[in-house]
Design an enzyme around this catalytic site. Structure first.
Site, PDB file in Angstrom:
ATOM      1  N   ASP A   1       3.151 -21.883   4.731  1.00  0.00           N
ATOM      2  CA  ASP A   1       3.060 -22.049   6.182  1.00  0.00           C
ATOM      3  C   ASP A   1       1.617 -21.877   6.634  1.00  0.00           C
ATOM      4  O   ASP A   1       1.254 -22.277   7.729  1.00  0.00           O
ATOM      5  CB  ASP A   1       3.955 -21.009   6.890  1.00  0.00           C
ATOM      6  CG  ASP A   1       3.950 -21.181   8.404  1.00  0.00           C
ATOM      7  OD1 ASP A   1       3.972 -22.349   8.868  1.00  0.00           O
ATOM      8  OD2 ASP A   1       3.912 -20.177   9.128  1.00  0.00           O
TER       9      ASP A   1
ATOM     10  N   GLY B   1       5.062 -20.422  11.728  1.00  0.00           N
ATOM     11  CA  GLY B   1       5.787 -19.154  11.607  1.00  0.00           C
ATOM     12  C   GLY B   1       6.459 -18.657  12.878  1.00  0.00           C
ATOM     13  O   GLY B   1       7.666 -18.430  12.912  1.00  0.00           O
ATOM     14  N   SER B   2       5.688 -18.476  13.924  1.00  0.00           N
ATOM     15  CA  SER B   2       6.257 -17.878  15.140  1.00  0.00           C
ATOM     16  C   SER B   2       6.585 -18.928  16.198  1.00  0.00           C
ATOM     17  O   SER B   2       6.850 -18.596  17.348  1.00  0.00           O
ATOM     18  CB  SER B   2       5.277 -16.854  15.712  1.00  0.00           C
ATOM     19  OG  SER B   2       4.061 -17.486  16.050  1.00  0.00           O
TER      20      SER B   2
ATOM     21  N   ARG C   1       0.813  -1.219   0.000  1.00  0.00           N
ATOM     22  CA  ARG C   1       0.000   0.000   0.000  1.00  0.00           C
ATOM     23  C   ARG C   1       0.839   1.259   0.000  1.00  0.00           C
ATOM     24  O   ARG C   1       0.448   2.276  -0.553  1.00  0.00           O
ATOM     25  CB  ARG C   1      -0.926   0.010   1.227  1.00  0.00           C
ATOM     26  CG  ARG C   1      -2.157  -0.879   1.073  1.00  0.00           C
ATOM     27  CD  ARG C   1      -2.988  -0.874   2.323  1.00  0.00           C
ATOM     28  NE  ARG C   1      -2.192  -1.323   3.467  1.00  0.00           N
ATOM     29  CZ  ARG C   1      -2.042  -0.664   4.606  1.00  0.00           C
ATOM     30  NH1 ARG C   1      -2.645   0.489   4.772  1.00  0.00           N
ATOM     31  NH2 ARG C   1      -1.300  -1.136   5.586  1.00  0.00           N
TER      32      ARG C   1
ATOM     33  N   HIS D   1       1.452 -23.991   9.931  1.00  0.00           N
ATOM     34  CA  HIS D   1       1.480 -22.655  10.547  1.00  0.00           C
ATOM     35  C   HIS D   1       2.481 -22.607  11.709  1.00  0.00           C
ATOM     36  O   HIS D   1       2.102 -22.422  12.872  1.00  0.00           O
ATOM     37  CB  HIS D   1       0.079 -22.226  11.006  1.00  0.00           C
ATOM     38  CG  HIS D   1      -0.051 -20.738  11.131  1.00  0.00           C
ATOM     39  ND1 HIS D   1      -1.230 -20.066  10.936  1.00  0.00           N
ATOM     40  CD2 HIS D   1       0.858 -19.774  11.433  1.00  0.00           C
ATOM     41  CE1 HIS D   1      -1.042 -18.761  11.124  1.00  0.00           C
ATOM     42  NE2 HIS D   1       0.230 -18.571  11.420  1.00  0.00           N
TER      43      HIS D   1
ATOM     44  N   ILE E   1       3.573 -16.879   3.899  1.00  0.00           N
ATOM     45  CA  ILE E   1       3.721 -16.918   5.367  1.00  0.00           C
ATOM     46  C   ILE E   1       2.767 -15.887   5.992  1.00  0.00           C
ATOM     47  O   ILE E   1       2.900 -15.538   7.159  1.00  0.00           O
ATOM     48  CB  ILE E   1       5.188 -16.682   5.824  1.00  0.00           C
ATOM     49  CG1 ILE E   1       5.845 -15.517   5.090  1.00  0.00           C
ATOM     50  CG2 ILE E   1       6.026 -17.924   5.619  1.00  0.00           C
ATOM     51  CD1 ILE E   1       5.623 -14.216   5.697  1.00  0.00           C
TER      52      ILE E   1
HETATM   53  C1  DGY Z   1       0.697 -14.229  13.610  1.00  0.00           C
HETATM   54  O1  DGY Z   1       1.128 -13.818  14.684  1.00  0.00           O
HETATM   55  O2  DGY Z   1      -0.260 -13.701  13.050  1.00  0.00           O
HETATM   56  C2  DGY Z   1       1.410 -15.375  12.988  1.00  0.00           C
HETATM   57  O3  DGY Z   1       0.711 -15.922  11.938  1.00  0.00           O
HETATM   58  C3  DGY Z   1       1.701 -16.439  14.007  1.00  0.00           C
HETATM   59  O4  DGY Z   1       2.521 -17.435  13.454  1.00  0.00           O
END
Ligand code: DGY
Length: 324
Positions: free
Chosen positions: A266, A292-293, A183, A290, A240
């Site tokens: 992910d 990711g974190s 954006r 999922h 992701i």
């Molecule tokens: C989030 O915090 O939105 C991430 O997708 C977690 O992995």
């Protein structure tokens, strides 16, 4: 601060977040369920009333009904995620309740996962592992050829904290060119050597297209059949962000018909993905659940940031990461 009560909606919320709140004199109650358990939503609705703060660590929708059930004393709400697509942000704002999310502390962990997906999809990990499992390792000079990261063009959709962390990591991979779309112009892009281009150009020119943007009404299904046709035949799509960014039926067709080389995901829609989902049958679609974190350090920091969001609101200060 008079004694405040916070309800935490997810039994796996990290203990450090609870300890942090306790140390600040906040009484916490934890809903003893996780998202996917069928009882979780009815149990949340039954127990959500009467708290000053809510840590909504679940993908269930947070909307007017939940706020009505929560009661008029509610003073603060936060997620323990960066994504807020499950939150009725307008309704929360309309009611004057501060809403926070969690940014920054997860950027590195999510970027690491993106790198893992890039290598896995570009170098055909899934297909290779499947061949090994079937005892069909057919080594030969031209066996299982992938596609190079070096000298490639990498297009990042959404050059926020995670997108920037991905570029920083990929700098060590001798990428030819970084493009991004989004954006707004990102001031950090110059130092990273990333050029802002229209989305159509990014899709047309990139060897790797990385989705690192939030899911909003504007970005829903942003990667549709037309976009996939625009992409290069050797292109790899990495997601992701959120599953809803991609029209998955169109992605299935594009991968099956080799319109693009592969995908590393992910995030998918729905989560959890049923194990008979067509995308799981494709050798060129590498999916992880999922993650990711998902590191201990990152999730602990995310719990502390969500606790800080709530405490700040209780103390009349802006949340650490306010959503409006
Ligand atoms: C989030 O915090 O939105 C991430 O997708 C977690 O992995």
């Amino acid at each position: 601060m008079s004694l405040k009560r916070v309800i935490v909606v997810n039994k796996t919320f990290p203990q450090v977040g609870l300890d942090f709140l306790k140390k600040e004199g906040v009484k916490t109650t934890v809903i003893p369920y996780m998202d996917h358990e069928p009882e979780s939503l009815p149990e949340i609705k039954k127990n959500i009333n009467g708290y000053d703060g809510i840590i909504w660590n679940t993908r269930h929708r947070f909307d007017a009904e939940i706020m009505d059930l929560a009661g008029p004393q509610l003073k603060a709400v936060t997620t323990m995620s960066s994504g807020v697509e499950n939150m009725d942000v307008k309704e929360i704002q309309k009611r004057g309740i501060p809403l926070g999310n969690v940014l920054q502390v997860l950027d590195n962990a999510v970027a690491d996962i993106a790198l893992g997906l890039i290598i896995a999809a570009a170098r055909r990990f899934k297909e290779g592992i499947e061949e090994l499992n079937r005892n069909e390792w057919k080594y030969g000079v031209q066996w299982m050829l992938g596609t190079d990261i070096a000298n490639s063009t990498v297009g990042i959709v959404g050059l926020g904290g995670v997108g920037q962390a991905i570029v920083r990591r990929l700098k060590g991979f001798d990428v030819g060119k970084f493009l991004y779309c989004g954006r707004t112009d990102k001031p950090e892009a110059k130092a990273l050597g990333a050029e802002r281009v229209p989305q159509e150009q990014l899709l047309r020119e990139s060897d790797f297209v990385i989705l690192a943007c939030p899911l909003t009404p504007e970005t829903k299904n942003m990667i549709n059949a037309d976009c996939l046709k625009t992409m290069k035949k050797n292109a790899v799509l990495i997601n992701i962000g959120r599953g809803g960014l991609v029209d998955q039926e169109a992605l299935y067709v594009a991968l099956k018909e080799k319109q693009i080389f592969g995908a590393g995901l992910d995030v998918v829609q729905p989560e959890p993905l049923p194990n008979d989902h067509p995308l799981l049958s494709l050798p060129n679609c590498f999916i992880i659940p999922h993650l990711g974190s998902s590191t201990t350090e990152t999730r602990n920091q995310m719990a502390i940031v969500s606790a800080e969001n709530i405490l700040n609101a209780f103390n009349g200060k802006p949340m650490k990461y306010p959503c409006f």
